[in-house]
Motif scaffolding. Sequence first.
Motif: not given
Length: 546
Positions: A458-485
């Motif tokens: 928890k805090n954060p609920r860790e995840a493994y990059l190579n098990y790619r999961d877009l549910d845990i957040g994305t930048t929608d190719n748009g602005k504000d990519s820092y906060n989304q990222g």
Amino acid sequence: MVLLLVLLLCSLNSFSSAATDSVYDNFVQCFAENKVPNDQISGILYNPANPSFTSVLVSYIRNRRFNVSTTPKPTIIVTPSQESHVSATVLCAKKLGIQIKIRSGGHDYEGISYVSSVEFIILDMFNFRSIDVDMETETAWVGSGAMLGELYYRIWEKSKDHGFPGGVCPTVGVGGHLSGAGYGNMLRKHGLTVDHVIDAKLVDAKGRVLDRKAMGEDLFWAIRGGGGASFGVILAYKINLVPVPSVVTVFRIEKTMDQNATEAVYQFEQIADKIDNDLFIRVLLQPITRNKTRSVRATFIGLFLGDANRLLSVTHSDFPELGLKKADCKEMSWIYSVLFWGNFDNTTTPDVLLSRTPDSVNFLKRKSDYVKTPISKNGLESLFNKMVEIGKVGLVFNSYGGRMNEIPDSETPFPHRAGNLFKIQYSVNWEDEGEEADKNYIDQIRELYSFMAPFVSKNPREAYLNYRDLDIGTTDNGKDSYNQGKVYGVKYFKGNFDRLVKIKTVVDPDNFFRNEQSIPTLPFFVGEKSENRERRNGAARTSSPS
Ligand SMILES: Cc1cc2nc3c(=O)[nH]c(=O)nc-3n(C[C@H](O)[C@H](O)[C@H](O)COP(=O)(O)OP(=O)(O)OC[C@H]3O[C@@H](n4cnc5c(N)ncnc54)[C@H](O)[C@@H]3O)c2cc1C
Ligand SMILES: *[C@@H]1O[C@H](CO)[C@@H](O)[C@H](O)[C@H]1NC(C)=O
Ligand SMILES: *[C@@H]1O[C@H](CO)[C@@H](O)[C@H](O)[C@H]1NC(C)=O
Ligand SMILES: *[C@@H]1O[C@H](CO)[C@@H](O)[C@H](O)[C@H]1NC(C)=O
Ligand SMILES: *[C@@H]1O[C@H](CO)[C@@H](O)[C@H](O)[C@H]1NC(C)=O
């Protein structure tokens, strides 16, 4: 009026194909300006009108979910065969303001190496697959487009006493696997793939070909687990080989709930990270139907870097609940253990590792979690009941500890080291096509993931990059990519996220190398002009070929 509409529609229509053609034409012209000879250009640039376009596109799709008519297609595909082609692709895509997706083995679970929500091209690295094993130095240079199976085979060809601690699926690509900190069944003895990377060659955002010395230690650190696609195009990695004993032992033991699976899984949790480092155990938990009754089966798959007698003495003293017997143990050389773990039958010979096409490709979805305290027996029982109730989703527990405990979290971008008992992969495969099926199974996996929240990090609920999961957040190719990222960034990288962002901001300030889950640039520099900031955050958002 009607006529006008028809005219408009027609011109819109022809506009879109003209736009495609013009991107292609612009690339041809730009490649020529970058000194790529004409006779080479036609062999490496594919537009949709090219009869080979579709076969090139689908050859490295490894999730059928992204092989349907509604999947967005690239405007062009580039299949470079020389470093200068890669440099030209980067410079031209940048100049034309078009997003580039880099693909090596195509195993990204969310298909982000060949799909995008904005106009894009694919840079396909399959020609960069040379493998140069040097037994003098016990190292190898491996092209990013090589597959793990090819790497294991080429090592075995030169030495029966060496191996490499990479993933178990032989068709996974080196480019994505190593840049995302890939691991395999020697993790407890030897750590991750990136713990053995000693040099690399990459094309940066300025189109320059850089090795470790030229790129510097920051960028070299970032591409050992931070994901290559945020930083440049990886051409090759140089790795240290690891020693493997002449005899290793594998086993596979199944237990259902009425065969005390709960007890065995519970004991696995107590010893997973502490048992002899030569032993790696993976537990598959799968809902099954037996005698018309729904239940859960636990399958324990092991690799032991030693012979069966020593393995038995280890499990007898530290994991008797496994009930491992001599008859369960299969002794073999390391390369045959690769085949066993790759699920090939026991008549298969190592040359199968040179095959670049997997037997079958499913619709699939994956998610991940890390477990730091054992789940109680009651917890396990409630989990098994939940799995039976949900339907099709399976879990895979992969033991940690051993060498992983000895390497600091900040050594590479991969932060999930000491303190983890095991990692969970959530897994669901299906064969029925269509949005409804996709939704059903994706809902199922999300439901199990929510259920697991009390048991995992928890805090954060860790995840493994190579098990790619877009549910845990994305930048929608748009602005504000820092906060989304930052949302997915701290789950994948914890405290290493900040350093990745700083490196990204220095090496790719325009955020040219971007995708749904790339490392963002810093939101602003103090005193930076606002138009620069905007350019950095939205560079490849839209394509407007000039
Ligand atoms: C069947 C299967 C089994 C797996 N088993 C394991 C396992 O045992 N252990 C494990 O750790 N993982 C495993 N994975 C996950 C795997 O490690 C990742 O999906 C990995 O990223 C795949 O690499 P790739 O080159 O095949 O993928 P790709 O889809 O080509 O790329 C994945 C990501 O890396 C980027 N990328 C690819 N090539 C380059 C490059 N040359 N330069 C810069 N960026 C690049 C892509 O843009 C994308 O973002 C498995 C996946 C599958 C589908
Ligand atoms: C993708 O679709 C094409 C065309 O329908 C098919 O030939 C190919 O086998 C599919 N590939 C995968 C991996 O599903
Ligand atoms: C399950 O555990 C019980 C109690 O420890 C034991 O009596 C029984 O033999 C075990 N069953 C199996 C199939 O191992
Ligand atoms: C299934 O049920 C039958 C009859 O109740 C029983 O004899 C058999 O052993 C069961 N099989 C399994 C695999 O449990
Ligand atoms: C290979 O597998 C078959 C069936 O699973 C088994 O009967 C046979 O004994 C195995 N052979 C070896 C050499 O392990």
